[in-house]
Design a protein around this motif. Sequence first.
Motif, PDB file in Angstrom:
ATOM      1  N   TYR A 133      -1.014   6.121 -73.310  1.00 37.99           N
ATOM      2  CA  TYR A 133      -1.878   6.137 -72.117  1.00 37.99           C
ATOM      3  C   TYR A 133      -2.057   4.734 -71.550  1.00 37.99           C
ATOM      4  O   TYR A 133      -2.213   3.764 -72.292  1.00 37.99           O
ATOM      5  CB  TYR A 133      -3.259   6.715 -72.486  1.00 37.99           C
ATOM      6  CG  TYR A 133      -4.156   6.876 -71.277  1.00 37.99           C
ATOM      7  CD1 TYR A 133      -4.000   7.962 -70.422  1.00 37.99           C
ATOM      8  CD2 TYR A 133      -5.135   5.933 -70.978  1.00 37.99           C
ATOM      9  CE1 TYR A 133      -4.802   8.107 -69.298  1.00 37.99           C
ATOM     10  CE2 TYR A 133      -5.939   6.075 -69.854  1.00 37.99           C
ATOM     11  CZ  TYR A 133      -5.764   7.156 -69.019  1.00 37.99           C
ATOM     12  OH  TYR A 133      -6.543   7.292 -67.898  1.00 37.99           O
ATOM     13  N   ASP A 134      -2.029   4.633 -70.203  1.00 41.66           N
ATOM     14  CA  ASP A 134      -2.254   3.329 -69.572  1.00 41.66           C
ATOM     15  C   ASP A 134      -2.967   3.545 -68.234  1.00 41.66           C
ATOM     16  O   ASP A 134      -2.351   3.992 -67.250  1.00 41.66           O
ATOM     17  CB  ASP A 134      -0.915   2.610 -69.359  1.00 41.66           C
ATOM     18  CG  ASP A 134      -1.102   1.235 -68.726  1.00 41.66           C
ATOM     19  OD1 ASP A 134      -2.265   0.847 -68.456  1.00 41.66           O
ATOM     20  OD2 ASP A 134      -0.084   0.568 -68.490  1.00 41.66           O
ATOM     21  N   VAL A 173      -5.255  16.892 -72.269  1.00 46.23           N
ATOM     22  CA  VAL A 173      -4.485  15.806 -72.859  1.00 46.23           C
ATOM     23  C   VAL A 173      -5.109  14.434 -72.573  1.00 46.23           C
ATOM     24  O   VAL A 173      -5.059  13.538 -73.424  1.00 46.23           O
ATOM     25  CB  VAL A 173      -2.999  15.886 -72.414  1.00 46.23           C
ATOM     26  CG1 VAL A 173      -2.796  15.415 -70.981  1.00 46.23           C
ATOM     27  CG2 VAL A 173      -2.115  15.102 -73.369  1.00 46.23           C
ATOM     28  N   PHE A 174      -5.732  14.282 -71.406  1.00 45.43           N
ATOM     29  CA  PHE A 174      -6.355  12.986 -71.111  1.00 45.43           C
ATOM     30  C   PHE A 174      -7.606  12.758 -71.974  1.00 45.43           C
ATOM     31  O   PHE A 174      -7.929  11.629 -72.309  1.00 45.43           O
ATOM     32  CB  PHE A 174      -6.703  12.870 -69.624  1.00 45.43           C
ATOM     33  CG  PHE A 174      -5.498  12.746 -68.736  1.00 45.43           C
ATOM     34  CD1 PHE A 174      -4.654  11.649 -68.838  1.00 45.43           C
ATOM     35  CD2 PHE A 174      -5.203  13.726 -67.795  1.00 45.43           C
ATOM     36  CE1 PHE A 174      -3.538  11.518 -68.020  1.00 45.43           C
ATOM     37  CE2 PHE A 174      -4.094  13.602 -66.969  1.00 45.43           C
ATOM     38  CZ  PHE A 174      -3.252  12.503 -67.078  1.00 45.43           C
ATOM     39  N   ASP A 175      -8.308  13.847 -72.300  1.00 43.18           N
ATOM     40  CA  ASP A 175      -9.477  13.685 -73.183  1.00 43.18           C
ATOM     41  C   ASP A 175      -9.043  13.214 -74.566  1.00 43.18           C
ATOM     42  O   ASP A 175      -9.681  12.348 -75.167  1.00 43.18           O
ATOM     43  CB  ASP A 175     -10.241  15.013 -73.314  1.00 43.18           C
ATOM     44  CG  ASP A 175     -10.925  15.385 -72.023  1.00 43.18           C
ATOM     45  OD1 ASP A 175     -11.324  14.467 -71.289  1.00 43.18           O
ATOM     46  OD2 ASP A 175     -11.039  16.588 -71.742  1.00 43.18           O
ATOM     47  N   ARG A 176      -7.939  13.770 -75.040  1.00 45.12           N
ATOM     48  CA  ARG A 176      -7.435  13.334 -76.358  1.00 45.12           C
ATOM     49  C   ARG A 176      -6.971  11.885 -76.277  1.00 45.12           C
ATOM     50  O   ARG A 176      -7.304  11.071 -77.135  1.00 45.12           O
ATOM     51  CB  ARG A 176      -6.287  14.240 -76.814  1.00 45.12           C
ATOM     52  CG  ARG A 176      -6.749  15.648 -77.160  1.00 45.12           C
ATOM     53  CD  ARG A 176      -5.624  16.444 -77.801  1.00 45.12           C
ATOM     54  NE  ARG A 176      -5.300  15.969 -79.135  1.00 45.12           N
ATOM     55  CZ  ARG A 176      -4.079  15.983 -79.670  1.00 45.12           C
ATOM     56  NH1 ARG A 176      -3.056  16.444 -78.976  1.00 45.12           N
ATOM     57  NH2 ARG A 176      -3.868  15.546 -80.889  1.00 45.12           N
ATOM     58  N   VAL A 202       1.146  16.549 -81.306  1.00 39.85           N
ATOM     59  CA  VAL A 202       1.214  15.085 -81.239  1.00 39.85           C
ATOM     60  C   VAL A 202      -0.101  14.472 -81.710  1.00 39.85           C
ATOM     61  O   VAL A 202      -1.181  14.946 -81.336  1.00 39.85           O
ATOM     62  CB  VAL A 202       1.500  14.633 -79.792  1.00 39.85           C
ATOM     63  CG1 VAL A 202       1.494  13.116 -79.673  1.00 39.85           C
ATOM     64  CG2 VAL A 202       2.817  15.195 -79.335  1.00 39.85           C
ATOM     65  N   ALA A 203      -0.018  13.432 -82.524  1.00 44.64           N
ATOM     66  CA  ALA A 203      -1.225  12.774 -83.039  1.00 44.64           C
ATOM     67  C   ALA A 203      -1.947  12.054 -81.904  1.00 44.64           C
ATOM     68  O   ALA A 203      -1.309  11.534 -80.971  1.00 44.64           O
ATOM     69  CB  ALA A 203      -0.844  11.772 -84.121  1.00 44.64           C
ATOM     70  N   ARG A 204      -3.283  12.026 -82.011  1.00 47.74           N
ATOM     71  CA  ARG A 204      -4.076  11.386 -80.968  1.00 47.74           C
ATOM     72  C   ARG A 204      -3.698   9.901 -80.806  1.00 47.74           C
ATOM     73  O   ARG A 204      -3.674   9.369 -79.707  1.00 47.74           O
ATOM     74  CB  ARG A 204      -5.567  11.530 -81.277  1.00 47.74           C
ATOM     75  CG  ARG A 204      -6.429  11.434 -80.031  1.00 47.74           C
ATOM     76  CD  ARG A 204      -7.866  11.774 -80.309  1.00 47.74           C
ATOM     77  NE  ARG A 204      -8.444  10.997 -81.376  1.00 47.74           N
ATOM     78  CZ  ARG A 204      -8.756   9.717 -81.277  1.00 47.74           C
ATOM     79  NH1 ARG A 204      -8.554   9.069 -80.159  1.00 47.74           N
ATOM     80  NH2 ARG A 204      -9.286   9.074 -82.298  1.00 47.74           N
ATOM     81  N   ALA A 205      -3.393   9.261 -81.911  1.00 45.63           N
ATOM     82  CA  ALA A 205      -3.036   7.830 -81.858  1.00 45.63           C
ATOM     83  C   ALA A 205      -1.807   7.616 -80.972  1.00 45.63           C
ATOM     84  O   ALA A 205      -1.727   6.627 -80.226  1.00 45.63           O
ATOM     85  CB  ALA A 205      -2.780   7.303 -83.259  1.00 45.63           C
ATOM     86  N   ASP A 206      -0.868   8.551 -81.015  1.00 42.20           N
ATOM     87  CA  ASP A 206       0.333   8.418 -80.182  1.00 42.20           C
ATOM     88  C   ASP A 206      -0.021   8.579 -78.703  1.00 42.20           C
ATOM     89  O   ASP A 206       0.520   7.884 -77.841  1.00 42.20           O
ATOM     90  CB  ASP A 206       1.388   9.459 -80.580  1.00 42.20           C
ATOM     91  CG  ASP A 206       1.945   9.177 -81.967  1.00 42.20           C
ATOM     92  OD1 ASP A 206       1.867   8.003 -82.408  1.00 42.20           O
ATOM     93  OD2 ASP A 206       2.425  10.123 -82.614  1.00 42.20           O
TER      94      ASP A 206
END
Length: 312
Positions: A267-268, A226-229, A258-262
């Motif tokens: 992510y922060d 998920v972090f790679d996406r 879930v879309a990558r843009a989301d």
Amino acid sequence: MLDTWLTRELGLGVPILGAPMGGRAGGALVGEVSRAGGLGLLGAARYATPEWIARECAVARDVGGDGFGIGLMTWALYDDDTMLGAALEQRPRIVSLSFGDPAPFVERVHAAGSLVLSQVNTIEDLRVVEAAGVDLVVAQGGEAGGHTGHVGTLPLVQEILEASRVPVIAAGGIATGRGLAAVLAAGCEGAMIGTALLASPETVGPDYARSRVVEAASTDTVYTSVFDRARNQPWPHRWGGRALANAFTREWDGRDDVARADLEAAYDAADPELGVVYAGQASGLVHDSVPAGRVVTAIAADAEALLRRYRD
Ligand SMILES: Cc1cc2nc3c(=O)[nH]c(=O)nc-3n(C[C@H](O)[C@H](O)[C@H](O)COP(=O)(O)O)c2cc1C
């Protein structure tokens, strides 16, 4: 002294490699591992630049001398091998080409006078990297921090030792003298350690990355892509990364819909509950922020004491 192929070949005081850890293993960490008698490898993340390599190698040299290595992700070189050229200019003792078939690059590394190391996650990987002509392999078990495979260190190490024609180093979950003693007794030439160094003050990255590893138990990691996406890192599908679980993984891990843009929006990196801390199950063995040189020295000394029990 623990005397193995690795210590003899590279003139090391201890059979320990400091893992190339993108975003965490810069020149200061690498230099400290080498100064303690091991050999540190710089971790070039996908966003690293040739200038970063040159700058960090200068730091590594200042701290620990010429005995250092550089780690690159093989798959990231297929389209653009600029980073390999930048690495070779620094005359590393070892170039780690992991995660992909290193065949297109091995001759070039040898011509520059460096050894080629590849991390392997399966017996099929071993066949591929041996055919490519690598000098040593690291059997990297799925307990490892960062990107890794699915087979645990112990079964993988046994399988690779049985089959390998080149020297074998173990990685994944090794953070104490007991771990090093175990893999040396099994027949490995040394260990590569990553997570054991993640709380050390010489690492780069946010402060929370060090404190979260100190606080984490061995059960607090998750294997995820998920972090790679979320960070737009195009890792080949077969490699997920082992990271500390946080609010981000609890919310988004496994939700392929879930879309990558989301994910990118959620992510922060500045927030410990949303940013990634790649770390392995050995996090449960890291209790303090100890300088890297002391970590290396203690692991080697404890392993030597344990192995002495079996002499004569
Ligand atoms: C934060 C982090 C980043 C990593 N980045 C890389 C990398 O860029 N290239 C690589 O070959 N391996 C990378 N790895 C894997 C390490 O090289 C090594 O296999 C692993 O740390 C060994 O297992 P351990 O963490 O249990 O000691 C990374 C590991 C960690 C913990």
